[in-house]
Design a protein around this motif. Structure first.
Motif, PDB file in Angstrom:
ATOM      1  N   VAL A 167       0.875  -1.176   0.000  1.00  0.00           N
ATOM      2  CA  VAL A 167       0.000   0.000   0.000  1.00  0.00           C
ATOM      3  C   VAL A 167       0.910   1.222   0.000  1.00  0.00           C
ATOM      4  O   VAL A 167       1.634   1.463   0.972  1.00  0.00           O
ATOM      5  CB  VAL A 167      -0.944   0.005   1.219  1.00  0.00           C
ATOM      6  N   VAL A 168       0.873   1.966  -1.092  1.00  0.00           N
ATOM      7  CA  VAL A 168       1.916   2.954  -1.379  1.00  0.00           C
ATOM      8  C   VAL A 168       1.364   4.366  -1.297  1.00  0.00           C
ATOM      9  O   VAL A 168       0.337   4.680  -1.913  1.00  0.00           O
ATOM     10  CB  VAL A 168       2.515   2.711  -2.778  1.00  0.00           C
ATOM     11  N   ARG A 169       2.079   5.205  -0.549  1.00  0.00           N
ATOM     12  CA  ARG A 169       1.782   6.634  -0.539  1.00  0.00           C
ATOM     13  C   ARG A 169       3.072   7.372  -0.217  1.00  0.00           C
ATOM     14  O   ARG A 169       3.826   6.958   0.665  1.00  0.00           O
ATOM     15  CB  ARG A 169       0.716   6.968   0.487  1.00  0.00           C
ATOM     16  N   GLY A 170       3.345   8.452  -0.921  1.00  0.00           N
ATOM     17  CA  GLY A 170       4.555   9.229  -0.677  1.00  0.00           C
ATOM     18  C   GLY A 170       5.486   9.177  -1.875  1.00  0.00           C
ATOM     19  O   GLY A 170       5.139   8.673  -2.947  1.00  0.00           O
ATOM     20  N   GLU A 171       6.696   9.708  -1.677  1.00  0.00           N
ATOM     21  CA  GLU A 171       7.684   9.799  -2.746  1.00  0.00           C
ATOM     22  C   GLU A 171       8.774   8.757  -2.544  1.00  0.00           C
ATOM     23  O   GLU A 171       9.272   8.574  -1.431  1.00  0.00           O
ATOM     24  CB  GLU A 171       8.284  11.205  -2.791  1.00  0.00           C
ATOM     25  N   PHE A 172       9.158   8.102  -3.643  1.00  0.00           N
ATOM     26  CA  PHE A 172      10.159   7.048  -3.596  1.00  0.00           C
ATOM     27  C   PHE A 172      11.148   7.253  -4.736  1.00  0.00           C
ATOM     28  O   PHE A 172      10.754   7.568  -5.857  1.00  0.00           O
ATOM     29  CB  PHE A 172       9.493   5.674  -3.684  1.00  0.00           C
ATOM     30  N   PRO A 173      12.449   7.051  -4.463  1.00  0.00           N
ATOM     31  CA  PRO A 173      13.480   7.414  -5.437  1.00  0.00           C
ATOM     32  C   PRO A 173      13.611   6.397  -6.563  1.00  0.00           C
ATOM     33  O   PRO A 173      13.110   5.261  -6.485  1.00  0.00           O
ATOM     34  CB  PRO A 173      14.757   7.450  -4.588  1.00  0.00           C
ATOM     35  N   ASP A 174      14.324   6.806  -7.610  1.00  0.00           N
ATOM     36  CA  ASP A 174      14.661   5.907  -8.711  1.00  0.00           C
ATOM     37  C   ASP A 174      15.328   4.636  -8.189  1.00  0.00           C
ATOM     38  O   ASP A 174      16.047   4.659  -7.182  1.00  0.00           O
ATOM     39  CB  ASP A 174      15.635   6.578  -9.676  1.00  0.00           C
ATOM     40  N   VAL A 177      13.302  -0.614  -4.302  1.00  0.00           N
ATOM     41  CA  VAL A 177      12.307  -1.670  -4.111  1.00  0.00           C
ATOM     42  C   VAL A 177      11.512  -1.299  -2.864  1.00  0.00           C
ATOM     43  O   VAL A 177      12.106  -1.055  -1.802  1.00  0.00           O
ATOM     44  CB  VAL A 177      12.966  -3.048  -3.927  1.00  0.00           C
ATOM     45  N   ILE A 178      10.182  -1.250  -2.983  1.00  0.00           N
ATOM     46  CA  ILE A 178       9.367  -0.858  -1.843  1.00  0.00           C
ATOM     47  C   ILE A 178       8.356  -1.966  -1.563  1.00  0.00           C
ATOM     48  O   ILE A 178       7.865  -2.644  -2.466  1.00  0.00           O
ATOM     49  CB  ILE A 178       8.670   0.500  -2.063  1.00  0.00           C
ATOM     50  N   ALA A 179       8.059  -2.149  -0.274  1.00  0.00           N
ATOM     51  CA  ALA A 179       7.182  -3.239   0.138  1.00  0.00           C
ATOM     52  C   ALA A 179       6.538  -2.893   1.460  1.00  0.00           C
ATOM     53  O   ALA A 179       7.051  -2.068   2.229  1.00  0.00           O
ATOM     54  CB  ALA A 179       7.966  -4.548   0.264  1.00  0.00           C
ATOM     55  N   GLY A 180       5.399  -3.526   1.748  1.00  0.00           N
ATOM     56  CA  GLY A 180       4.790  -3.410   3.062  1.00  0.00           C
ATOM     57  C   GLY A 180       3.553  -2.533   3.089  1.00  0.00           C
ATOM     58  O   GLY A 180       3.128  -1.961   2.092  1.00  0.00           O
ATOM     59  N   VAL A 181       2.967  -2.463   4.289  1.00  0.00           N
ATOM     60  CA  VAL A 181       1.767  -1.663   4.541  1.00  0.00           C
ATOM     61  C   VAL A 181       2.008  -0.855   5.809  1.00  0.00           C
ATOM     62  O   VAL A 181       1.974  -1.414   6.901  1.00  0.00           O
ATOM     63  CB  VAL A 181       0.525  -2.567   4.718  1.00  0.00           C
ATOM     64  N   PRO A 182       2.303   0.424   5.710  1.00  0.00           N
ATOM     65  CA  PRO A 182       2.514   1.180   4.476  1.00  0.00           C
ATOM     66  C   PRO A 182       3.856   0.826   3.842  1.00  0.00           C
ATOM     67  O   PRO A 182       4.777   0.350   4.525  1.00  0.00           O
ATOM     68  CB  PRO A 182       2.481   2.634   4.957  1.00  0.00           C
ATOM     69  N   ALA A 183       3.982   1.071   2.563  1.00  0.00           N
ATOM     70  CA  ALA A 183       5.192   0.684   1.843  1.00  0.00           C
ATOM     71  C   ALA A 183       6.392   1.518   2.283  1.00  0.00           C
ATOM     72  O   ALA A 183       6.276   2.722   2.522  1.00  0.00           O
ATOM     73  CB  ALA A 183       4.983   0.844   0.339  1.00  0.00           C
ATOM     74  N   LYS A 184       7.535   0.836   2.400  1.00  0.00           N
ATOM     75  CA  LYS A 184       8.802   1.487   2.720  1.00  0.00           C
ATOM     76  C   LYS A 184       9.874   0.939   1.785  1.00  0.00           C
ATOM     77  O   LYS A 184       9.725  -0.138   1.207  1.00  0.00           O
ATOM     78  CB  LYS A 184       9.210   1.210   4.172  1.00  0.00           C
ATOM     79  N   VAL A 185      10.963   1.684   1.657  1.00  0.00           N
ATOM     80  CA  VAL A 185      12.082   1.222   0.841  1.00  0.00           C
ATOM     81  C   VAL A 185      12.770   0.059   1.548  1.00  0.00           C
ATOM     82  O   VAL A 185      13.173   0.170   2.705  1.00  0.00           O
ATOM     83  CB  VAL A 185      13.089   2.366   0.592  1.00  0.00           C
ATOM     84  N   VAL A 186      12.883  -1.070   0.857  1.00  0.00           N
ATOM     85  CA  VAL A 186      13.577  -2.223   1.423  1.00  0.00           C
ATOM     86  C   VAL A 186      14.908  -2.489   0.711  1.00  0.00           C
ATOM     87  O   VAL A 186      15.775  -3.178   1.261  1.00  0.00           O
ATOM     88  CB  VAL A 186      12.697  -3.487   1.395  1.00  0.00           C
TER      89      VAL A 186
END
Length: 226
Positions: A167-174, A177-186
């Motif tokens: 579940v993704v919300r926010g800004e993520f860099p080039d 890999v993002i995962a989770g609830v809420p999604a975070k950079v892994v």
């Protein structure tokens, strides 16, 4: 069977392409675009732009606005780039601005929206409160795993991998890999060190290293048998 042959004929002739009457209702439908049949809910076509060679699976909803027949202004609301692949059963629901770059692939049942209901007033049911819009941008080359949910205000850089069910919300860099609830950079990509966790790994202290060195060796298969 005649039934199967008939269904194949219906499926093939029900596809939406630039040359079909349904395709000509879109603001832009590039060459080579194919939207599979049966479709999901598709409306607000004049405000939907899809780039060349993009393939859209069956049962996919692509909508602009609350319903058919609305005037949404001069600008496109949903823009999907070139050579994308949108998995079956996915929903792309735009009200303000959803921009999906080139070469974006999704698994099945991905949900992307730029609108959600507010909940500021505790005395009013959430579904009756005025919705809040926040544009969504998905960069070129991203991969969205099955069942991922992209919420309003999301900005994904280039070549971002979204794990299934995130579940993704926010800004993520080039190149992350993002995962989770809420999604975070892994994981993220560093040009000098390659793929690595998002934060520097903590090295083991000397006491831990010494304790590991004192452990007995692991017996081989032959030693276990004896």
């Amino acid at each position: 069977m005649a039934l199967h042959r008939g269904w194949e004929w219906i499926r093939r002739h029900g596809e939406i392409t630039p040359s079909t009457p349904a395709g000509r209702r879109f603001g832009h439908l590039g060459k080579g675009v194919c939207i599979g049949f049966p479709t999901g809910a598709i409306f607000g076509e004049p405000w939907i732009h899809i780039g060349d060679d993009t393939l859209v699976g069956v049962h996919v909803t692509i909508s602009a606005g609350f319903g058919p027949g609305l005037d949404l202004g001069p600008d496109p609301v949903v823009k999907i780039g070139k050579a994308c692949s949108i998995g079956r059963g996915s929903h792309i629901v735009g009200h303000q601005s959803i921009e999906i770059g080139d070469d974006v692939f999704t698994g099945p049942y991905v949900y992307i929206t730029d609108q959600n209901h507010g909940y500021a007033d505790p005395d009013v049911p959430v579904g009756r409160q005025w919705p809040v819009n926040d544009s969504v941008v998905i960069g070129d080359g991203c991969w969205l795993g099955a069942g991922a949910i992209i919420l309003p205000g999301t900005r994904l850089g280039r070549n971002v991998v979204v794990a299934g069910g995130a579940v993704v919300r926010g800004e993520f860099p080039d190149h992350s890999v993002i995962a989770g609830v809420p999604a975070k950079v892994v994981r993220r990509y560093d040009p000098e060190t390659g793929w690595r966790p998002p934060f520097p790994e903590t090295p083991l202290d000397e006491a831990t290293l010494a304790a590991l060195a004192d452990l007995p060796p692991i017996p081989g298969p032959g030693e276990l048998a004896s």
